[in-house]
Design a protein around this motif. Structure first.
Motif, PDB file in Angstrom:
ATOM      1  N   ASP A 216       4.427 -10.327   8.182  1.00  8.31           N
ATOM      2  CA  ASP A 216       3.108  -9.686   8.183  1.00  8.31           C
ATOM      3  C   ASP A 216       3.068  -8.793   6.879  1.00  8.31           C
ATOM      4  O   ASP A 216       1.925  -8.197   6.361  1.00  8.31           O
ATOM      5  CB  ASP A 216       2.747  -8.712   9.204  1.00  8.31           C
ATOM      6  N   LEU A 217       4.088  -8.907   5.933  1.00  4.94           N
ATOM      7  CA  LEU A 217       4.210  -8.021   4.847  1.00  4.94           C
ATOM      8  C   LEU A 217       3.649  -8.628   3.491  1.00  4.94           C
ATOM      9  O   LEU A 217       3.906  -9.868   3.589  1.00  4.94           O
ATOM     10  CB  LEU A 217       5.766  -7.690   4.459  1.00  4.94           C
ATOM     11  N   PRO A 218       2.645  -7.930   2.907  1.00  4.10           N
ATOM     12  CA  PRO A 218       1.968  -8.803   1.959  1.00  4.10           C
ATOM     13  C   PRO A 218       2.946  -8.824   0.775  1.00  4.10           C
ATOM     14  O   PRO A 218       3.604  -7.741   0.169  1.00  4.10           O
ATOM     15  CB  PRO A 218       0.731  -7.771   1.725  1.00  4.10           C
ATOM     16  N   VAL A 219       3.081  -9.794  -0.129  1.00  4.93           N
ATOM     17  CA  VAL A 219       3.723 -10.064  -1.068  1.00  4.93           C
ATOM     18  C   VAL A 219       2.782  -9.353  -2.408  1.00  4.93           C
ATOM     19  O   VAL A 219       1.435  -9.338  -2.385  1.00  4.93           O
ATOM     20  CB  VAL A 219       3.878 -11.254  -1.668  1.00  4.93           C
ATOM     21  N   ALA A 322      18.016  -5.896   1.025  1.00  2.49           N
ATOM     22  CA  ALA A 322      16.602  -5.940   1.669  1.00  2.49           C
ATOM     23  C   ALA A 322      15.699  -4.832   1.104  1.00  2.49           C
ATOM     24  O   ALA A 322      14.541  -5.318   0.832  1.00  2.49           O
ATOM     25  CB  ALA A 322      16.876  -5.673   3.282  1.00  2.49           C
ATOM     26  N   THR A 323      16.323  -3.716   0.858  1.00  2.00           N
ATOM     27  CA  THR A 323      15.311  -2.496   0.233  1.00  2.00           C
ATOM     28  C   THR A 323      14.910  -3.035  -1.295  1.00  2.00           C
ATOM     29  O   THR A 323      13.683  -3.123  -1.570  1.00  2.00           O
ATOM     30  CB  THR A 323      15.842  -1.317   0.223  1.00  2.00           C
ATOM     31  N   PHE A 330       7.417  -7.410  -2.679  1.00  2.00           N
ATOM     32  CA  PHE A 330       6.045  -6.902  -1.570  1.00  2.00           C
ATOM     33  C   PHE A 330       5.206  -5.820  -2.218  1.00  2.00           C
ATOM     34  O   PHE A 330       5.709  -5.241  -3.079  1.00  2.00           O
ATOM     35  CB  PHE A 330       6.584  -6.653  -0.375  1.00  2.00           C
ATOM     36  N   ASP A 331       3.877  -5.994  -1.732  1.00  2.00           N
ATOM     37  CA  ASP A 331       3.085  -4.935  -2.403  1.00  2.00           C
ATOM     38  C   ASP A 331       3.700  -3.550  -1.966  1.00  2.00           C
ATOM     39  O   ASP A 331       3.605  -2.983  -0.801  1.00  2.00           O
ATOM     40  CB  ASP A 331       1.837  -5.076  -1.775  1.00  2.00           C
ATOM     41  N   PRO A 332       3.829  -2.609  -2.843  1.00  2.00           N
ATOM     42  CA  PRO A 332       4.258  -1.184  -2.418  1.00  2.00           C
ATOM     43  C   PRO A 332       3.091  -0.358  -2.005  1.00  2.00           C
ATOM     44  O   PRO A 332       3.133   0.643  -1.437  1.00  2.00           O
ATOM     45  CB  PRO A 332       4.674  -0.629  -3.804  1.00  2.00           C
ATOM     46  N   ALA A 333       1.754  -0.838  -2.286  1.00  2.00           N
ATOM     47  CA  ALA A 333       0.660   0.120  -1.899  1.00  2.00           C
ATOM     48  C   ALA A 333       0.322  -0.213  -0.317  1.00  2.00           C
ATOM     49  O   ALA A 333      -0.299   0.456   0.073  1.00  2.00           O
ATOM     50  CB  ALA A 333      -0.478  -0.342  -2.775  1.00  2.00           C
ATOM     51  N   SER A 334       0.940  -1.296   0.257  1.00  2.00           N
ATOM     52  CA  SER A 334       0.534  -1.749   1.546  1.00  2.00           C
ATOM     53  C   SER A 334       1.231  -0.707   2.435  1.00  2.00           C
ATOM     54  O   SER A 334       2.357  -0.225   2.286  1.00  2.00           O
ATOM     55  CB  SER A 334       0.856  -2.995   1.613  1.00  2.00           C
ATOM     56  N   ARG A 336       2.167  -1.459   5.443  1.00  2.00           N
ATOM     57  CA  ARG A 336       3.210  -2.082   6.079  1.00  2.00           C
ATOM     58  C   ARG A 336       4.643  -1.946   5.494  1.00  2.00           C
ATOM     59  O   ARG A 336       5.508  -1.909   5.960  1.00  2.00           O
ATOM     60  CB  ARG A 336       2.947  -3.486   6.575  1.00  2.00           C
ATOM     61  N   THR A 337       4.351  -2.572   3.970  1.00  2.00           N
ATOM     62  CA  THR A 337       5.406  -2.350   2.979  1.00  2.00           C
ATOM     63  C   THR A 337       6.070  -0.745   3.158  1.00  2.00           C
ATOM     64  O   THR A 337       7.202  -0.711   3.044  1.00  2.00           O
ATOM     65  CB  THR A 337       5.119  -2.738   1.847  1.00  2.00           C
ATOM     66  N   GLN A 338       5.447   0.263   3.139  1.00  2.00           N
ATOM     67  CA  GLN A 338       5.656   1.503   3.310  1.00  2.00           C
ATOM     68  C   GLN A 338       6.566   1.710   4.251  1.00  2.00           C
ATOM     69  O   GLN A 338       7.514   2.368   4.326  1.00  2.00           O
ATOM     70  CB  GLN A 338       4.413   2.473   2.931  1.00  2.00           C
ATOM     71  N   ALA A 339       5.913   1.367   5.352  1.00  2.00           N
ATOM     72  CA  ALA A 339       6.821   1.661   6.795  1.00  2.00           C
ATOM     73  C   ALA A 339       8.004   0.904   6.913  1.00  2.00           C
ATOM     74  O   ALA A 339       8.953   1.375   7.246  1.00  2.00           O
ATOM     75  CB  ALA A 339       5.816   1.135   7.793  1.00  2.00           C
TER      76      ALA A 339
END
Length: 373
Positions: A216-219, A322-323, A330-334, A336-339
């Motif tokens: 579910d993470l956006p690229v 992985a980090t 992946f999109d850092p503004a999302s 889900r990506t931040q979580a």
């Protein structure tokens, strides 16, 4: 006429003087009377002496008879006493034989009882020893199994539970020979409560949740999809105040308005100027996104295996990779990506290289108790 003194015929003659015999008729006539009187006196004396001897003999004989009677009575009494003594001696001998027989029987029975008692004591000791040995073996196997489980899970709960259960079982057994084992278990329990280790179960749960969220993470190159996602997320909040007004409008007006918004957003996104720090994230082909996500999942799964194997350095390296992939592709503004980035950072911080406390003291005390020393 001259008088001639009488001469004693028994007197010896003087030497040198001749013996002259007295003339017959002159000497004997003079000494007849004294000789006869002397003879009568000697006879009387002899009679008196004889009578005295007879009297004394009679007295002696009477006394001897008395002594003989006394000796006879005493000998009779001694014989009767000897007979009684022999009878008593025979009774005593029979009693001694009886007593000796009874004593031998009693000694035999006492020996049998002592043998049975020793056998019973040995049986009780063997039963008690076997029960203690079984208890020691059960406790040792439970502690070793809990130690293996703690090594697999990285949690101290199995060890603490096993040590507490072993302590309670030893208290119920109430065996003095197991007191050193109980003291060793108490010291190991104190050491366990003071030890701090990694919460492996919680860490594994967070990693599993993160693996499920990778799809579910956006690229970063999915800009239109991200914008549409943001627009759809913001649409309910913007249209909430105008819900009553939209309900009054015609359906064709609402459809026309949504179509216009989509066309406007697409027209705005035809030309977009932005700073690109990592060109490979923008140049990522859509078919490569699947492999990117799968690669990220593999890194997270490798980190999970490293945590299970207690290889925290390898797990940290996988989480760091992985980090880096998360921040790069992946999109850092999302959100889900931040979580996901926050979860990875927390997982790296929670990994500790602290080893599980060893139970050498408890295991040594158990081995000593099992050996019977």
């Amino acid at each position: 006429m001259s008088l001639v003194p009488p001469t004693d015929s028994s007197a010896p003659a003087a030497p040198g003087n001749p013996v002259t015999a007295a003339p017959p008729g002159t000497g004997p006539a003079v000494g007849v009377a004294p000789t006869a009187s002397l003879r009568h006196t000697g006879t009387y004396l002899l009679g008196a002496v004889a009578i005295a001897a007879l009297v004394s003999s009679g007295l002696l004989w009477q006394k001897l008879n008395t002594i003989q009677e006394q000796l006879a009575r005493q000998s009779a009494d001694a014989g009767a006493q000897a007979i009684e003594a022999r009878a008593m001696a025979r009774q005593a001998q029979e009693l001694v034989r009886d007593t000796a027989a009874r004593l031998s029987v009693t000694e035999a029975r006492v020996g049998e009882v002592a043998l049975q008692r020793s056998q019973l004591e040995e049986l009780m000791q063997s039963l008690s020893r076997s029960r203690d040995e079984n208890l020691v073996v059960d406790i040792e196997s439970a502690i070793r199994m809990a130690h293996q489980q703690a090594q697999l899970t990285g949690s101290l709960e199995p060890l603490v539970a096993a040590l507490k259960s072993a302590n309670q079982r030893i208290e119920r057994a109430a065996q003095p020979r197991l007191a050193p084992v109980q003291r060793a278990i108490g010291r190991d329990l104190d050491r366990m409560t003071r030890a701090t280790v990694t919460d492996t179960a919680g860490l594994l749960a967070r990693l599993d949740d993160l693996v499920r969220q990778v799809d579910d993470l956006p690229v970063q190159n999915a800009v239109a999809q991200a914008a549409a996602t943001r627009r759809l997320a913001a649409a309910p909040s913007n249209s909430a105040p105008d819900a009553a007004a939209q309900s009054e409008q015609a359906w064709w007006l609402a459809t026309l308005q949504r179509s216009w918004e989509v066309v406007r957003d697409e027209a705005r996104n035809l030309v977009r100027v932005s700073r690109i720090d990592q060109p490979e994230a923008i140049l990522l082909a859509p078919e490569q996104t699947f492999f990117l996500r799968e690669n990220l999942k593999l890194k997270l799964l490798n980190a999970r295996l490293g945590v299970l194997a207690r290889q925290f350095d390898s797990a940290r390296a996988d989480l760091a990779a992985a980090t880096a992939a998360l921040n790069k592709y992946f999109d850092p503004a999302s959100r889900r990506t931040q979580a996901a980035a926050a979860v990875l950072q927390t997982a790296q911080a929670s990994m500790k290289a602290a080893e599980l406390p060893r139970l050498d003291e408890t295991l040594s005390a158990l081995a000593t108790a099992a050996a019977g020393r």
